[in-house]
Each structure stands twice: as C-alpha cells, then as structure tokens.
Design a protein around this motif. Structure first.
Motif, PDB file in Angstrom:
ATOM      1  N   PRO A 266       0.827  -1.210   0.000  1.00  0.00           N
ATOM      2  CA  PRO A 266       0.000   0.000   0.000  1.00  0.00           C
ATOM      3  C   PRO A 266       0.859   1.257   0.000  1.00  0.00           C
ATOM      4  O   PRO A 266       1.905   1.305   0.653  1.00  0.00           O
ATOM      5  CB  PRO A 266      -0.799  -0.119   1.308  1.00  0.00           C
ATOM      6  CG  PRO A 266      -0.760  -1.570   1.662  1.00  0.00           C
ATOM      7  CD  PRO A 266       0.558  -2.071   1.167  1.00  0.00           C
TER       8      PRO A 266
ATOM      9  N   ARG B  10      -2.940   4.528   3.178  1.00  0.00           N
ATOM     10  CA  ARG B  10      -2.895   4.048   4.556  1.00  0.00           C
ATOM     11  C   ARG B  10      -3.663   4.988   5.472  1.00  0.00           C
ATOM     12  O   ARG B  10      -3.671   6.204   5.272  1.00  0.00           O
ATOM     13  CB  ARG B  10      -1.445   3.930   5.030  1.00  0.00           C
ATOM     14  CG  ARG B  10      -0.627   2.911   4.251  1.00  0.00           C
ATOM     15  CD  ARG B  10       0.830   2.928   4.714  1.00  0.00           C
ATOM     16  NE  ARG B  10       1.660   2.028   3.920  1.00  0.00           N
ATOM     17  CZ  ARG B  10       1.913   0.766   4.224  1.00  0.00           C
ATOM     18  NH1 ARG B  10       1.392   0.243   5.334  1.00  0.00           N
ATOM     19  NH2 ARG B  10       2.684   0.015   3.452  1.00  0.00           N
TER      20      ARG B  10
ATOM     21  N   PRO C 298       0.065   7.175   7.600  1.00  0.00           N
ATOM     22  CA  PRO C 298       1.128   6.955   6.614  1.00  0.00           C
ATOM     23  C   PRO C 298       2.553   6.980   7.160  1.00  0.00           C
ATOM     24  O   PRO C 298       3.501   6.951   6.382  1.00  0.00           O
ATOM     25  CB  PRO C 298       0.913   8.104   5.631  1.00  0.00           C
ATOM     26  CG  PRO C 298       0.358   9.202   6.474  1.00  0.00           C
ATOM     27  CD  PRO C 298      -0.498   8.540   7.517  1.00  0.00           C
TER      28      PRO C 298
ATOM     29  N   ARG D 181       5.603   4.813   2.770  1.00  0.00           N
ATOM     30  CA  ARG D 181       5.383   5.479   4.054  1.00  0.00           C
ATOM     31  C   ARG D 181       6.188   6.770   4.060  1.00  0.00           C
ATOM     32  O   ARG D 181       7.275   6.842   3.503  1.00  0.00           O
ATOM     33  CB  ARG D 181       5.829   4.599   5.235  1.00  0.00           C
ATOM     34  CG  ARG D 181       4.884   3.439   5.531  1.00  0.00           C
ATOM     35  CD  ARG D 181       5.261   2.791   6.867  1.00  0.00           C
ATOM     36  NE  ARG D 181       4.463   1.617   7.146  1.00  0.00           N
ATOM     37  CZ  ARG D 181       3.253   1.616   7.666  1.00  0.00           C
ATOM     38  NH1 ARG D 181       2.695   2.777   7.970  1.00  0.00           N
ATOM     39  NH2 ARG D 181       2.602   0.502   7.898  1.00  0.00           N
TER      40      ARG D 181
END
Length: 346
Positions: free
Chosen positions: A194, A199, A202, A292
């Motif tokens: 993802p 998310r 994140p 991320r």
C-alpha cells in the motif's frame, strides 16, 4: 495562500552477494564454498573456471524448491525462467553448456532453492537478498547444494536474484559477465505494498521529531511559539480528528528530524508569501509512489508571525494523509486571513 506539495519517491536499494546483498570487504561470500562443502585451492578453482569444464557434469542439474515462508506463492515459473536463462547463456559466459530439470519436490536434487524470510549468514553479509556457493570444481559439490533467496520480492527482482545465485553455482563471480546479472549489488523491489496515500496512518510510528530553523523568521521567538501551538494541538488529539497518541520531540539537527520547519524570504514556494511542503519516503515496490512518509519538510515564506502556526498545522494535516480541506481538523478548513491570524488552537 500559495501552496504546492511535490512528493519524492525514493527507490529502495537492497544490496545483493555469492550472496546477492551488502558485501564484505573481501567482495562477498560467494568466493568460498558453503560450510560443509569440499574445499579446493584457489589455483584449482581458477583453472577449472577458465577451461570451460562444467563442474556438474553432463547430466541435467536437478533443481528442487522449498517454500516455507510464502506457501501461497508459486515460485516454480520464476526458477524455470532463471534456469532457462542459463541454458541459453552459460556457454557464452562460462565456456560450457548446462541443462536443468526443475522438479519442485525432487527426492534427490542437485540443488535446492530455498525461499526464506531471512537469508542465512553468508560470510557475514547482512541483509542479503540471496546466497549460494560458488562452484568451480566438482569436488566442491555436496548434493544437494542450497541456494537461498529472500521472499517478499517482486517477480522481476526474484528472477534476478535467482539468475545471480545460479550464476555462482556455475563458477561466476561478481566481476564476471553478464554484469547486469552478476553485479554485486542491484536495485530490487518488493511485492506490491500500500502507498502512503492509501494508509490510515502513513508514518511508521506516532512519535515525531521536529526541527525548527528560525534563522529567517522575522520574530524567531514568536515563530517558535506558533510552531509549538500547532504541534501541541495535534498532541492533544486535534479535537478528536487524529490518533490520540501523537508525540513531538524537538531536536537540534535536521538530520534527526521527521518534520522540519524552515523560514524563507527568497524564491521558495514560487516566490510568493505563503507556504509549501514536501513529503518523502521509500518506494520499495518500485511503483513510483511513496509507501510510508519518513520526512515532512515545511517551508514558510514571508508570513506574519501570527499565521505561522496555522500554516504548520495545515501542512502537518496533509502529512497525515488529509488531501482535501474537509479531511483536515476544523481549524484548517477555513483559510481566511482572519482565521489564520487567530488563536485557532484555543
């Protein structure tokens, strides 16, 4: 308000070795047999490698597969693609032809390809993507020889690691051709993951370090107070609109910071008064999207001191994944001059 938010995609570099991984000073563990293999002298190995003699003999090399870490994933086609590659290219690069039979559950294989979550120690090479013995002499071989490949990589990267490790079992080293396969390091990608924008949260954790560079602030003390109002608001839960466990620690170096706040009177942010920010982080699956966030860099340009906290708070909301105005905490949904200059945190 002038704003822009480019996103930097940082390609994850996983190093490879005899091993395809980070390398020891001596060039990697593939230059020596695996523990338990018959050892031969360097002179014998070099002679065998240059005379074009197949250390495995003339029969097809039987390759079995062990997959205990990703049981729902079918690796056999990737192993076959790698063995097909060497059947087509071995003669050019090793001086001998080679053939394979990939039999996943073979009872008496010559090689077992093991797909593992963590590649075993490969002569002190850490974080290796794969590991295999470098076979240059038939006396080294103790069947079955093991080839380890890390799970979690994309199909393309898994196939590259397989080609690399099988190349070692044919006597090739990191300095040998084909360079695109036998290089000691390569950019590898994981299976799809993802993106940060997909998310709920994140960042890797809710503990943020913050660096404030107030060198160009018109009122440094007032600017720092405004920045603290913004992050105190989030630490208090932002009226229930963000997770209640966010913490913020102020640090003295931008290298230690997850979030940086800088003041500029130059051409940043398009040269107009206002603010801009950049999020950045790794892209391990190679889809050109950050997985991320690891950094949020906020730049403030020629702002009134009283508006600093609002701009910082607005960009931090974006850093938490709030793309649209209505997704942000209520004080940051109103960008009017009056609201920006108010005590919105009260």
């Amino acid at each position: 308000m002038s704003s822009r938010l480019p996103t930097l995609a940082v390609v994850a570099l996983l190093l490879l070795a005899g091993c395809l991984g980070s390398l020891a000073d001596d060039g990697g563990s593939s230059d020596v047999p695996l523990p338990g293999s018959s050892s031969t002298s360097t002179e014998q190995n070099d002679a065998t490698a240059t005379t074009g003699t197949n250390p495995w003999g003339d029969d097809p090399i039987v390759v079995a597969i062990e997959n205990g870490d990703e049981p729902d994933r079918e690796f056999a086609p990737l192993v076959r693609a790698a063995t097909d590659y060497w059947e087509e290219n071995a003669d050019e690069h090793t001086g001998f032809d080679v053939s394979y039979r990939v039999v996943p559950d073979a009872e008496n294989p010559d090689i077992v390809v093991q797909f593992v979550d963590d590649v075993p120690n490969c002569a002190n090479v850490s974080h290796a993507a794969g590991c295999a013995p470098r076979i240059t002499d038939s006396r080294q071989i103790q069947r079955p020889e093991n080839v380890s490949v890390r799970t979690g990589l994309s199909d393309e990267s898994t196939e590259l690691v397989l080609k690399h490790e099988l190349g070692h079992t044919l006597g090739l080293d990191h300095d040998d051709e084909p360079a695109d396969v036998m290089a000691a390091s390569s950019v590898l990608h994981t299976e799809p993951r993802p993106n940060a924008s997909e998310r709920d949260f994140p960042w890797a954790d809710p503990e943020f370090t913050v660096y404030v560079d107030d060198e160009n602030a018109s009122d440094p003390d007032g600017a720092r107070e405004q920045v603290r109002h913004a992050f105190d608001y989030y630490e208090d839960g932002a009226d229930g609109s963000v997770p209640g466990n966010l913490t913020f620690e102020y640090v003295d170096s931008p290298d230690e910071a997850d979030v940086t706040v800088r003041f500029s009177d130059g051409s940043a942010c398009g040269g107009n008064p206002g603010s801009c920010a950049v999020t950045s982080g790794p892209d391990p699956d190679g889809d050109h999207e950050v997985e991320r966030y690891e950094r949020l860099d906020i730049t403030l340009v020629d702002l009134d001191t009283a508006a600093v906290g609002w701009h910082v708070g607005t960009w931090f909301a974006h850093g938490l994944g709030a793309e649209e105005s209505e997704e942000k905490p209520e004080p940051f949904q109103d960008d009017s001059y009056r609201n920006q200059h108010s005590n919105w945190w009260e």
